[in-house]
Design an enzyme around this catalytic site. Structure first.
Site, mmCIF file in Angstrom:
data_model
loop_
_atom_site.group_PDB
_atom_site.id
_atom_site.type_symbol
_atom_site.label_atom_id
_atom_site.label_comp_id
_atom_site.label_asym_id
_atom_site.label_seq_id
_atom_site.Cartn_x
_atom_site.Cartn_y
_atom_site.Cartn_z
ATOM 1 N N TRP A 100 0.830 -1.204 0.000
ATOM 2 C CA TRP A 100 0.000 0.000 0.000
ATOM 3 C C TRP A 100 0.861 1.249 0.000
ATOM 4 C CZ3 TRP A 100 -4.237 -1.371 -1.898
ATOM 5 C CH2 TRP A 100 -4.843 -2.576 -1.531
ATOM 6 N N ASP A 167 -1.513 6.758 6.364
ATOM 7 C CA ASP A 167 -2.555 5.832 5.940
ATOM 8 C C ASP A 167 -2.790 4.884 7.110
ATOM 9 O OD1 ASP A 167 -4.097 3.787 4.929
ATOM 10 O OD2 ASP A 167 -2.777 3.315 3.233
ATOM 11 N N LYS A 191 -11.527 -1.728 6.910
ATOM 12 C CA LYS A 191 -10.573 -2.549 7.643
ATOM 13 C C LYS A 191 -10.940 -2.602 9.137
ATOM 14 C CE LYS A 191 -8.216 -3.499 3.970
ATOM 15 N NZ LYS A 191 -7.404 -2.500 3.318
HETATM 16 C C1 PLP Z 1 -6.811 -1.985 2.067
HETATM 17 C C2 PLP Z 1 -5.835 -0.906 2.200
HETATM 18 C C3 PLP Z 1 -5.770 0.150 1.281
HETATM 19 C C4 PLP Z 1 -6.658 0.214 0.053
HETATM 20 O O1 PLP Z 1 -7.926 0.549 0.425
HETATM 21 P P1 PLP Z 1 -9.113 0.786 -0.657
HETATM 22 O O2 PLP Z 1 -10.179 1.376 0.207
HETATM 23 O O3 PLP Z 1 -9.443 -0.562 -1.213
HETATM 24 O O4 PLP Z 1 -8.606 1.701 -1.686
HETATM 25 C C5 PLP Z 1 -4.865 1.155 1.503
HETATM 26 N N1 PLP Z 1 -4.049 1.135 2.572
HETATM 27 C C6 PLP Z 1 -4.069 0.147 3.477
HETATM 28 C C7 PLP Z 1 -3.148 0.189 4.649
HETATM 29 C C8 PLP Z 1 -4.965 -0.905 3.320
HETATM 30 O O5 PLP Z 1 -4.989 -1.891 4.226
#
Ligand code: PLP
Length: 355
Positions: A100, A167, A191
């Site tokens: 990511w 993030d 998540k």
């Molecule tokens: C799943 C994930 C993403 C991507 O998320 P989307 O909502 O599918 O774009 C980005 N960063 C992390 C840390 C993730 O676990």
């Protein structure tokens, strides 16, 4: 009942699913479904206002920060962050700790100059780089607090003299963070916060409006701040279910209480991985994630057999990501201690059977 260890979309509390299903039929005795009410109705305005209030309260968001509920997933934030925070002619800094993080880097490079301060790609992202320097002239420093795929987590906020951007998709609301240390935090809800379809953004207002480029309205944080996350039709149901989950967390005692549970859950599982001769953790011990526990079998031939036994025990979503192999147990907020204990029992049963 099944214990869902899937990495995302994630498990949510049973009572949230129950309340959400009721609202699909008849939302708050309006005689209408949550799926058909207007996003401009006073009923939905109350929902989004409560969701924002709960985020502010649970994370102690200081004044001077906006809380947004956007669409396009965390992946859209990979682009929106540099578009909104990287001025023309400047550079930004990124830490490369996994899939990511590297996707975020790829998008930022389309906007401007990126300095990757360190990377753990050399060891398949099994650790978090520690010795690096963030250039003082970077517009911001971006890092992924929890690496969902590789099972590493940055439990300490890194130090830098520039605004921090994180993030936090897979560890938001799992532990205390000091929002005031950050310029911007984003998290795809699916998540640890809610269902897929909504992304939380917390941004320090004073950082915005300084890039010197014209942005399409929908990619401009200021558009969404100005319209209370209702510039276009918001994902009503995803915001509603997230709000129910935030309420659940508040009723549980908030982030402090869930953090203690998460520590116990992670310790219980890692203790078994370290004790059981059939399994081995993939991330270095000091960087182990409390949310995504990655492990493999010492003997590859055991992999399918253990997944089969787990399935029989109603433990699902344990197959590891293809870039790590083996297993990944995502033990997000809503995954109970009983779920972790059931997994540990299955690992011990597997050990007995394999003798
Ligand atoms: C799943 C994930 C993403 C991507 O998320 P989307 O909502 O599918 O774009 C980005 N960063 C992390 C840390 C993730 O676990």
């Amino acid at each position: 009942m099944k214990h869902n260890f899937g990495a995302g979309p994630c498990i949510l509390p049973q009572e949230v699913f129950q309340e959400a299903s009721q609202a699909v039929l008849n939302f708050n005795d309006t005689g209408l479904s949550i799926l058909e009410i207007s996003h401009r109705s006073k009923e939905f305005e109350a929902v989004i206002a409560e969701a924002e209030r709960l985020v502010r309260e649970l994370l102690s968001v200081p004044t001077g920060y906006s809380v947004l509920f956007l669409q396009g997933g965390a992946s859209t934030q990979f682009a929106m962050v540099p578009l909104n925070l990287l001025p023309e002619g400047r550079k930004c800094a990124y830490l490369d700790t996994g899939t990511w993080a590297s996707k975020a880097i790829k998008e930022a490079r389309k906007v401007g100059e990126v300095t990757v301060v360190a990377s753990s790609a050399d060891a398949n992202y099994t650790y978090i780089p520690k010795a690096y320097e963030v250039p003082a002239d970077a517009a911001y420093f971006h890092f992924t607090s929890n690496n969902t795929i590789f099972g590493t987590e940055m439990l300490e906020t890194p130090k830098a003299d520039v605004p921090l951007v994180s993030d936090m998709s897979s560890d938001i609301l799992s532990r205390k963070v000091n929002v005031a240390d950050y310029g911007l935090i984003y998290a795809g809800a699916q998540k640890n916060m809610g269902p897929a379809g909504v992304t939380l953004v917390i941004v320090k207002d004073e950082l915005l409006g300084k890039v010197g480029r014209t942005l399409p309205s929908i990619f401009d944080y200021q558009t969404h701040i100005g319209s209370g996350s209702m510039y276009n039709t918001p994902p009503v149901f995803s915001i509603y279910v997230s709000m129910l989950n935030l309420r659940w967390l508040k009723n549980k005692g908030g982030v402090k209480v869930i953090e203690q549970e998460n520590i116990i859950k992670a310790r219980t599982l890692y203790d078994e991985i370290d004790r059981n001769p059939l399994f081995r953790g993939t991330a270095v011990v000091e960087d182990r994630s409390r949310m995504n526990v990655t492990f493999i079998t010492e003997d590859k031939a055991h992999e399918a057999a253990f997944l089969e036994l787990a399935k029989e025990r109603n433990l699902v979503g344990l197959k590891g990501h293809r870039s790590v192999g083996g297993f990944r147990a995502s033990i997000y907020n809503a995954l109970s201690i009983a779920g972790v204990n059931a997994l540990v029992d299955a690992m011990q049963e597997f050990e007995e059977k394999t003798k």
